[in-house]
Design a protein around this motif. Sequence first.
Motif, short mmCIF file in Angstrom:
data_model
loop_
_atom_site.label_atom_id
_atom_site.label_comp_id
_atom_site.label_asym_id
_atom_site.label_seq_id
_atom_site.Cartn_x
_atom_site.Cartn_y
_atom_site.Cartn_z
N UNK A 51 0.83 -1.21 0.00
CA UNK A 51 0.00 0.00 0.00
C UNK A 51 0.87 1.25 0.00
N UNK A 52 1.96 1.21 0.78
CA UNK A 52 2.88 2.36 0.81
C UNK A 52 3.53 2.57 -0.55
N UNK A 53 3.92 1.46 -1.19
CA UNK A 53 4.53 1.56 -2.52
C UNK A 53 3.54 2.07 -3.55
N UNK A 54 2.30 1.59 -3.45
CA UNK A 54 1.26 2.05 -4.37
C UNK A 54 1.00 3.54 -4.16
N UNK A 55 0.98 3.97 -2.90
CA UNK A 55 0.76 5.39 -2.60
C UNK A 55 1.92 6.22 -3.12
N UNK A 56 3.15 5.70 -2.97
CA UNK A 56 4.33 6.42 -3.46
C UNK A 56 4.28 6.56 -4.98
N UNK A 57 3.93 5.46 -5.66
CA UNK A 57 3.84 5.51 -7.11
C UNK A 57 2.74 6.46 -7.57
N UNK A 58 1.61 6.41 -6.87
CA UNK A 58 0.50 7.30 -7.22
C UNK A 58 0.91 8.76 -7.04
N UNK A 59 1.63 9.04 -5.95
CA UNK A 59 2.08 10.42 -5.70
C UNK A 59 3.10 10.85 -6.76
N UNK A 60 4.00 9.91 -7.09
CA UNK A 60 5.00 10.22 -8.12
C UNK A 60 4.33 10.48 -9.46
N UNK A 61 3.33 9.66 -9.80
CA UNK A 61 2.60 9.85 -11.05
C UNK A 61 1.83 11.17 -11.03
N UNK A 62 1.26 11.50 -9.87
CA UNK A 62 0.52 12.76 -9.77
C UNK A 62 1.46 13.95 -9.99
N UNK A 63 2.64 13.87 -9.34
CA UNK A 63 3.60 14.95 -9.50
C UNK A 63 4.10 15.03 -10.93
N UNK A 64 4.35 13.85 -11.53
CA UNK A 64 4.83 13.83 -12.92
C UNK A 64 3.77 14.41 -13.85
#
Length: 263
Positions: free
Chosen positions: A86-99
């Motif tokens: 879940x933490x990894x998914x949240x990190x990826x989602x945040x990274x994608x949002x920022x990108x």
Amino acid sequence: MAFTRAAGKHRRPSVLSRKSANIAGVAALTTTGVIGTLAPQAFAAEQDLAAEDTGTIRAVALDHSAEVVAERIEEQAQAQQKVLDEAEAARKAEAERKAEAKRKAEARAKKEREDRERAAREAERKRLNTFRLPVAGSYVSTSYKSGGALWSSGSHSGVDFHAASGTSVVAVGAGTVVEAGWGGAYGNNIVIRMNDGSYTQYGHLSSIGVSVGQSVGSGDQIGLAGSTGNSTGPHLHFEARTSPEYGSDIDPVAYLRGHGVSV
């Protein structure tokens, strides 16, 4: 004579009694011996069975406990892995949002930059394509093809704009300077090849502010009005031509009006 049997506890048993007792004793011994022999064996068997049952129960209990511990460890591991996932998914989602936000910002900045550049080009194009009077706010004091002895050809090859000496003279449109210097009867004069392929000429200048090969825009100052050359007083002689040479003149008023200038 008659005999009497002695009575009491000190009386010796009879032979029959002793035999009976012996027989009973042997039987008892035999029985006791069998029982004595069989009893330890049965007890031992019972102890072995009890021990075996106890060991089996203990082994089953240990196996069950191990399974419970393993299941709990597995559950904990799964729970920890879930948290990590879940933490990894949240990190990826945040990274994608920022990108995505960065891509949008870059696209927005690019569009704004392109819009500014387009607007600047359009403004420059309009500026370059916009024509104006060579002397701001002036008027024609001598018309095109006016006759008289003042002109060697017998007629005026251009128009004269009213201008006091030292008045700013500007390029009527964008182009490149092809002549800048003394022009005989024209005095100090400038000839510009316009971007549309036509030519304009400015005569009798008191001073020249450009040089051959220089690019000028519409409204750029190129010199100052004067009365040099064949002139009766300060003014600007303006011509429109099809070539840089004298004799290729066309009506300058019609030329300016054709480029949107009110004359």
